[in-house]
Enzyme design. Structure first.
Site, mmCIF file in Angstrom:
data_model
loop_
_atom_site.group_PDB
_atom_site.id
_atom_site.type_symbol
_atom_site.label_atom_id
_atom_site.label_comp_id
_atom_site.label_asym_id
_atom_site.label_seq_id
_atom_site.Cartn_x
_atom_site.Cartn_y
_atom_site.Cartn_z
ATOM 1 C CG ASP A 1 -1.906 -1.164 1.197
ATOM 2 O OD1 ASP A 1 -2.286 -1.594 0.094
ATOM 3 O OD2 ASP A 1 -2.260 -1.649 2.284
ATOM 4 C CE LYS B 1 2.389 -2.469 -4.327
ATOM 5 N NZ LYS B 1 2.083 -2.038 -2.964
ATOM 6 N N GLY C 1 -4.580 -4.328 -3.822
ATOM 7 C CA GLY C 1 -5.586 -3.292 -4.070
ATOM 8 C C GLY C 1 -4.833 -2.033 -4.440
ATOM 9 C CG HIS C 2 -2.189 -1.967 -6.987
ATOM 10 N ND1 HIS C 2 -1.389 -2.588 -7.896
ATOM 11 C CD2 HIS C 2 -1.853 -2.507 -5.785
ATOM 12 C CE1 HIS C 2 -0.599 -3.463 -7.279
ATOM 13 N NE2 HIS C 2 -0.875 -3.440 -6.000
ATOM 14 N NE ARG D 1 5.605 -31.159 -6.772
ATOM 15 C CZ ARG D 1 6.499 -31.965 -6.231
ATOM 16 N NH1 ARG D 1 7.448 -32.466 -6.966
ATOM 17 N NH2 ARG D 1 6.434 -32.279 -4.951
ATOM 18 C CD GLN E 1 0.652 -8.861 -2.624
ATOM 19 O OE1 GLN E 1 1.314 -9.490 -3.427
ATOM 20 N NE2 GLN E 1 -0.614 -8.562 -2.850
ATOM 21 N N GLY F 1 -0.009 14.097 -3.748
ATOM 22 C CA GLY F 1 -1.467 14.040 -3.685
ATOM 23 C C GLY F 1 -1.935 12.784 -4.384
#
Ligand code: GDP
Ligand code: IMO
Ligand code: MG
Length: 461
Positions: free
Chosen positions: A37, A40, A64-65, A166, A247, A444
């Site tokens: 957070d 990014k 969550g971007h 696998r 992340q 901002g």
């Protein structure tokens, strides 16, 4: 195999090719330097302007971007933030785990807002998050009681566990109903037994899951391809490729605050493996660094502020999770964390975000090292019991006034020299301690609310 023809190479000298090699900014990899957070999404959206490809290489919809363009807010979970820029290729690489239902919702949501998603390409090797992964994520967390990780509950850990065991379902399986059916014939009874063992009474309906997931497969089929080959050929054609991490470094499964981490490799090195390209393709590495620190979920956080200052930062910074809405814990910037992060990622630039949020504080602290039993600790400890006994040691700097309205406009127009003197001191202090320049400065939420100090830039193509 690449065969080099020596006479051709010699001929290249002093030619356009040589100029292109020298001038060309390599690819760019953007990762979180703290606990996620960091901003990014906003930084990648900005840098994507001159990229032709934007690639997510790990994680899933635990990410969550948020990207604010004008007054419009976009929340991206699966999709690379480059999707918001017209004409770019967005790639979900092999290192990502995908919840197909969530991805389709995200695609439909963007299309309904006029954002084209036709240039999305999804790796056929990426793993699928299945319904039992989400159930097991919740059940395993409940069983851990006091030592729960505080996951996002999206099934990330169980999906990566199946990949490592696998027994995962890949995108190439999802799009072939027969293959999916064969896999489910083994997986459903296996996962049912596991749920029963955990005293979870949920019944898995194999036919229903097959119907639902093969529909997802049909819907996504046109996007699924060998993305490693696609990115490789883009790199060979000198296209600008931007790798977007999710992340943050301290949530990396190998290097983070284990076990309070996510289940993927979040460091820059994985941009190569998680996209199917060689390590030499990673290029420059920007660490996104919030001007303070936040963390969601459980786990150690040495500079956490459980007081009014922490609450004020949380309120001013709107520190609520984009994915789960949970409150983010807040604290001062921790240079032990960010230097450790640099030692793992090799930052060539810092994208410092949310420095505006610190406006209005008289004094601002930065943790320069920890103290343990009277000794100075500069390397982030591996053992959380040791970390728990570490005391953060702070350098106190002078604060600056709020940056908003006309003042912000003036700074955006005039650049670094218009910043308050004490903010410049803060930035210079961080640069000196990190030995890495601040290349981008976020002031901002909106796309244009930043300063770009980069000396080397991509050429728009
Ligand atoms: P990510 O997961 O790293 O992309 O970060 P998130 O989007 O989860 O959280 C960062 C939040 O800070 C989002 O709400 C962004 O809109 C916001 N943000 C990003 N950069 C800045 C900045 O420089 N200043 C301010 N005030 N907000 C920012
Ligand atoms: P972005 O990309 C912040 C945290 C969770 C939890 C731990 C494990 O938005 O920066 P998981 O669901 O991954 O198994 O949860 O990791 N976490 C994040 N924290 N930002 C994120 O992503 C996160 N993704 C996972 O809160 O502590
Ligand atoms: Mg986030």
């Amino acid at each position: 195999m690449i065969r080099y023809n020596i006479p051709d190479l010699i001929q290249c000298l002093n030619t356009e090719v040589e100029d292109a090699l020298i001038d060309r900014m390599p690819s760019l990899t953007v990762v979180g330097s703290q606990w996620g957070d960091e901003g990014k999404g906003k930084i990648v959206d900005y840098l994507a302007e001159d990229a032709q490809f934007v690639v997510r290489f790990q994680g899933g919809n635990n990410a969550g971007h948020s990207v604010k363009i004008g007054e419009e807010l976009f929340k991206l979970h699966h999709l690379p933030s480059g999707i918001l820029r017209r004409g770019k290729f967005s790639v979900i690489g092999n290192g990502v785990v995908i919840d197909p239902g969530v991805l389709i919702q995200e695609l439909d949501g963007l299309e309904s807002r006029g954002v084209s998603t036709k240039n999305l390409r999804i790796s056929e090797r990426a793993h699928v998050i299945m319904p039992y992964h989400k159930l097991l994520d919740g059940t395993e967390e409940r069983l851990k009681r006091g030592s729960r990780v505080g996951t996002t509950g999206r099934g990330i850990g169980p999906a990566y566990s199946d990949k490592a065991s696998r027994i995962g379902v890949r995108m190439c399986d999802l799009v072939e109903e027969e293959v999916l059916s064969e896999k489910l014939a083994f997986l459903i009874p296996h996962k049912q037994r596991l749920l029963e063992f955990y005293d979870d009474s949920t019944r898995l309906d194999e036919n229903k899951i097959l119907r639902e997931y093969s529909e997802y497969g049909k819907r996504l089929r046109a996007h699924v391809t060998d993305t490693g080959a696609l990115i490789g050929s883009a790199l060979a054609k000198n296209k600008n490729v931007l790798f977007e991490g999710a992340q943050g470094t301290m949530l990396d499964i190998d290097h983070g605050t284990y076990p309070y981490v996510t289940s993927s490799l979040t460091v820059a090195a994985n941009a190569a493996s998680g996209s199917g390209v060689p390590p030499s393709a990673i290029g420059d590495v920007y660490g996104v660094m919030k001007a303070y620190t936040t963390r969601v979920g459980e786990g150690p956080f040495p500079t956490e502020l459980c007081d009014d200052i922490g609450s004020k930062i949380a309120e001013k910074g709107g520190e609520f999770g984009t994915t789960t809405g949970r409150s983010r814990r807040c604290g001062w910037l921790d240079l032990v964390v960010t230097k450790y992060s640099h030692s793992l990622n090799g930052f060539t630039g810092i994208a410092m975000t949310k420095i505006d949020v610190l406006g209005g504080f008289d004094k601002i602290k930065i943790c320069t090292h920890y103290r343990l039993d009277g000794k100075k600790v500069t390397r982030f400890p591996t053992d959380l019991r040791v970390l728990q006994r570490c005391e953060p040691v702070y350098k106190t700097l002078r604060g600056w006034e709020e940056i908003e309205g006309k003042r912000l406009e003036n700074i955006l127009a005039k650049g670094f020299r218009a910043l308050p003197g004490t903010m410049k001191e803060y930035i210079r202090f961080v640069e000196k301690e990190m030995s890495v320049p601040v290349s981008v400065l976020g002031l901002g939420r909106r796309r244009n609310e930043l300063l770009d100090f980069r000396k080397k830039k991509w050429k728009a193509k």
